[in-house]
Structure formats: C-alpha cells, structure tokens
Write an enzyme that holds these catalytic residues in place. Structure first.
Site, short mmCIF file in Angstrom:
data_model
loop_
_atom_site.label_atom_id
_atom_site.label_comp_id
_atom_site.label_asym_id
_atom_site.label_seq_id
_atom_site.Cartn_x
_atom_site.Cartn_y
_atom_site.Cartn_z
N GLY A 64 3.29 6.52 7.98
CA GLY A 64 4.66 6.75 7.52
C GLY A 64 5.61 5.66 7.98
N HIS A 114 0.81 -1.22 0.00
CA HIS A 114 0.00 0.00 0.00
C HIS A 114 0.85 1.27 0.00
CE1 HIS A 114 0.47 -0.20 4.50
NE2 HIS A 114 0.49 1.11 4.36
N SER A 140 -15.72 -6.14 -17.60
CA SER A 140 -16.30 -5.27 -16.60
C SER A 140 -16.40 -6.11 -15.34
CB SER A 140 -17.69 -4.79 -17.04
OG SER A 140 -18.28 -4.00 -16.04
N ASP A 176 0.24 -7.62 1.55
CA ASP A 176 0.66 -6.22 1.71
C ASP A 176 2.18 -6.09 1.64
OD1 ASP A 176 0.31 -3.51 1.93
OD2 ASP A 176 0.15 -3.51 4.12
N SER A 209 4.75 2.59 7.96
CA SER A 209 4.42 1.40 7.17
C SER A 209 5.59 1.01 6.27
CB SER A 209 3.19 1.67 6.31
OG SER A 209 2.05 1.85 7.11
N ILE A 221 -7.72 -5.95 -21.07
CA ILE A 221 -8.23 -7.33 -21.02
C ILE A 221 -9.58 -7.41 -21.70
CG2 ILE A 221 -8.96 -9.21 -19.51
CD1 ILE A 221 -6.96 -8.28 -17.46
N GLY A 222 -10.45 -6.42 -21.40
CA GLY A 222 -11.78 -6.40 -22.02
C GLY A 222 -12.87 -6.99 -21.14
#
Length: 477
Positions: free
Chosen positions: A301, A181, A366, A211, A303, A363-364
C-alpha cells in the site's frame, strides 16, 4: 602600621582599633543571640551536630583524596582537554559549559540536516500524498479444474491499494506519480486526497521497466474545496543523500489510509535481483536499476508513495519491501534524480482511456515473455519473443517475423506478453503506432522500429496470446 582595621574580642567587650586615628574605640554593640530552649533547642542542636559531622567527614575525605594524589603523583586533568590552560586547569568559560563527559560537538554536524522534525514533515507533505484504489477484473482458476475436471474460467473483480503524490498539473489535468504495478490491469482508478474526497483517474503514461506511472484527473471534476487543500510536492535531489541521513516514508499502508514512518538511508545505489534492466536515457545503454535502501517501514500500500528528506522534499518513490522471516527493515525507493526525465516524459504523453470492446485492436502474434532468467540464460533481450505471426495480421503487414523480440510499443517499454495485452486495451483498431523490436543476426541483436497499423481484434483468429509451444530461442541467427 598596616592599613587594615583589626578587631579584638574579649569576653565582656568588643573593641575596634582605628589605625588612622591611633586609638581604640568600642565596636558597635551586637544584639545578643537568642538561645533556644526546650524541644526547639534540642532539635537545633541535633541539626547542628549532623551538619558538623558532614563537614568533618567531607574534610577528612578531601584530605585523604589529596594525600593519595600526592603519593601516586596523580594530577587532576592529566589527560589534556581542549581549551585547557598549560597547567591543566580549565578557563572559567569552559568550566561553566563543560559537561560530565567533557565532549564537544563535531563541527561538521553542528548545522543540522534540514530544519523540520517528523511532525513538521507530515504536516507539510501530507497534502501532496494520495491514496490510489485499483479495481480490475482478473481471470481465476475454476474450482473443478483443480481436480482435473473441465470447467469454464471465472472472472472476479479485485481491488488493490497503493499510493502516489501530486507532481504537477497542466491546463486540463492534475498529474500524479505512482508505481506502474499500482495501476496495471486497472478497469477503474480512484484517487483519494487529504480531504477524503475521491475522484476517478486515467492513466497518462507508464514505464514498466522502471516501475513508474503518471495518472491524471480532469481539473473540472475536482471541487474547489479539494483544490484548496492539496498542493504539488516539492522535489529534492536524491543524489545528495548520504548513508545515515534521516528520511520519512508516507503512504497508504495496507489500504488503511495515510501513515507516516521514519528511518534512515541504509544504503545508496542498491540493485534488486528480481528487477529487469532498464535503458539509460542519457547513454541509451541497458543497465540494472538502482534504489535507495531504507529501514523506514514500507508496507503493501506504500508503493508509489513519497520518501522525503528532512526538508520535506521528495527524494524517492517507495517501490518495494524485502519480505522474509530472515529480513527486517529493508525497504527500497526509486531515486527521483534517476527517473526525473522519465517522469517528465510520462507527464507529456496523451491521456488514454480504455476503448470499447467493439473497437479493441490486435497485432496478430503469439509470444513468450522473456524475463530476467531467460535473458541471462540465452542472452535474449527482455520483452516479448515472437513465437508465431498470424497470416494476414497487422504484424505480418508491418514486416514482423518469428524470432524477433518486441521491446517497446508506442514508446512504452514492454517486458512481457501480459503487459503488451494491457497496453492494447487503450488503442483502437486502425490506429498506427511505432513498435520497437530486437532482431537477431550475426551473433548479436540489432534494433529496428516499424510502423504498425493495428488490426481489429474481432477479425483476427485470436488476441495476442502466450505461446504454449516450446521456445526455439537462438535458432534465428
């Protein structure tokens, strides 16, 4: 006759009896004592009187104390003391060392954990710690749209701060571990070392489920002076940590620069409710990630920074802080022993940079993000639920259909549509990648992997988007 020499004294003369010669001889003449007169004499008398009073008072008190002991039957040291004699007295060597509390050290704790104090830790570990600045462009809500008026979206450059530590290097790059993140959605990444020199870095590999991220700086861009001042962090064994053991957290708290906080290990194997499940690399099964809980201050900060033991070894990667008016001193770090294999995998990935706009891939589909809540409610795997497939797209050519869930792209875990879009920024149209999907059927999901040749974003109707349609979870069994 005894063998002692006896002295006799009268007013005029001191005589000494010599038992060996059976005669009395004058003792050596002593110098007469000087008498103090006047003011000095009076002062001496006062001092003598005070001293005599103190002696008399002490004697009376001691006698009274002994009398009370005799009457009540109390014996000193009636409570046994380790090492005491049978009669309750203490040997000379114990009398000399015994404290007022009469306690002894617990043998198991006589050997201290680690050989450094916090200042030693800071001096030893700081050359391995870096500050990371992430500059990204984010879409923000138009002011007028807040009041129901139409308006175009606005984009603003934002800046965030984080931490990391040097994990190693290869022939061409210096490698740094941080949180995923900290570097997500980055347009540019800047890494600042202990000498306050900053260098641009690129993302080498990410694992959002855990993470974790590894970023790389080309060695030929780092000055010799900086290289002389930095070093690779020493990695410890987080599995050997014990509750109550002292630890130190180092990181770029609030973006002000490196700071040091200390505390203890509050708990091991803690799970954070908001975190998604992860795949155990050994068993291949999904499980909830666990963390080291500490009361060492971990602030925004921090992290990606290091949690180190009292030997100066990194045992955790600072990841989160519980923030609430009802919570105090609850920070979490990823145990290094749990993710060491993942870090090694990320270190060996190909370093990628964002491709030019004209080469952007597509990729195409939704899709809809399947978070932990949806996962628990509907039993659908965490990832990107495919709500629709664009006709003639790369996804259709690869055999991807509506209702399947994308869980990994090119070996990288995918937990949401935004994460998938972010990954696509590093792949050019025409590249072939492996896509992992969960396929519904027979009451459970099975896994399949397809090879997908990425289409050109400009030739597709749109890029991957978050579906606005209500999901029909569970109808494709």
């Amino acid at each position: 006759m005894s063998e002692y020499n006896n002295n006799f004294e009268n007013k005029d003369q001191m005589y000494q009896y010599d038992s060996h010669n059976n005669e009395t001889v004058p003792a050596p003449v002593r110098e007469p004592k000087k008498r103090h007169t006047g003011k000095t004499g009076r002062t001496v008398k006062k001092i003598g009187a005070i001293t005599l009073s103190a002696v008399l008072f002490g004697g009376v008190a001691a006698g009274t104390f002994q009398a009370v002991n005799h009457i009540t039957g109390y014996t000193p040291y009636a409570t046994p003391i380790a090492g005491a004699n049978p009669d309750g007295t203490l040997p000379t060597e114990i009398q000399e060392s015994q404290s007022l509390l009469q306690t002894t050290a617990i043998p198991a704790l006589q050997t201290a954990k680690g050989s450094l104090d916090v200042s030693d830790i800071a001096e030893s570990v700081m050359p391995s710690i870096v500050s990371i600045t992430n500059k990204s462009v984010q879409e923000i809500q138009n002011y007028f749209s807040m009041f129901g008026y139409r308006g175009q979206s606005q984009f603003m450059e934002t800046e965030s701060a984080g931490s990391g530590f040097i994990i190693g290097k290869n022939a061409d790059e210096l490698l740094i571990v941080t949180n995923c993140h900290v570097v997500e959605n980055a347009n540019t990444l800047s890494v600042c070392f202990i000498d306050n020199q900053a260098y641009e870095a690129n993302i080498k590999g990410t694992d959002s489920a855990n993470d974790l991220a590894v970023i790389a700086i080309p060695l030929d861009t780092i000055s010799a002076d900086t290289m002389a001042q930095i070093k690779v962090a020493s990695i410890g064994d987080s599995d050997s940590l014990k509750v109550g053991e002292q630890v130190v957290a180092i990181g770029n708290a609030l973006g002000y620069g490196q700071s040091v906080t200390t505390g203890i290990v509050s708990a091991m194997n803690r799970s954070i409710e908001s975190k998604n499940s992860v795949v155990n690399t050994s068993t291949g099964e999904e499980e909830v990630p666990t963390y080291i809980q500490t009361d060492a201050a971990i602030n925004p900060g921090n992290s990606g920074g290091a949690l180190v033991n009292m030997n100066g070894e990194v045992v955790g990667i600072n990841s989160a802080k519980m923030s609430s008016t009802e919570v105090e001193g609850m920070g979490y770090a990823i145990p290094v022993s749990r993710v060491s294999d993942i870090i090694e995998t990320l270190m060996n990935e190909t370093t990628r940079t964002k491709v030019a706009e004209s080469q952007r891939a597509n990729i195409g589909i939704s899709g809809i993000t399947v978070d932990a809540t949806v996962n628990q409610t509907y039993g659908i795997p965490t990832g990107v639920y495919i709500a629709d497939v664009t006709a003639g797209s790369a996804a259709e050519a690869a055999g991807i259909i509506k209702g399947e869930v994308i869980t990994a792209f090119d070996g990288k875990a995918v937990t949401g549509i935004e994460e998938l879009k972010d990954l696509l920024q590093y792949y050019a149209a025409g590249e072939t990648v492996e896509v992992t999907l969960k396929v519904p059927g027979a009451g459970e999901y099975s896994e399949k992997t397809v090879s997908l040749t990425l289409g050109h974003a400009a030739s597709a109707e749109s890029e991957e988007t978050e579906s606005s349609e209500a999901p029909d979870f569970g109808i494709h069994w």
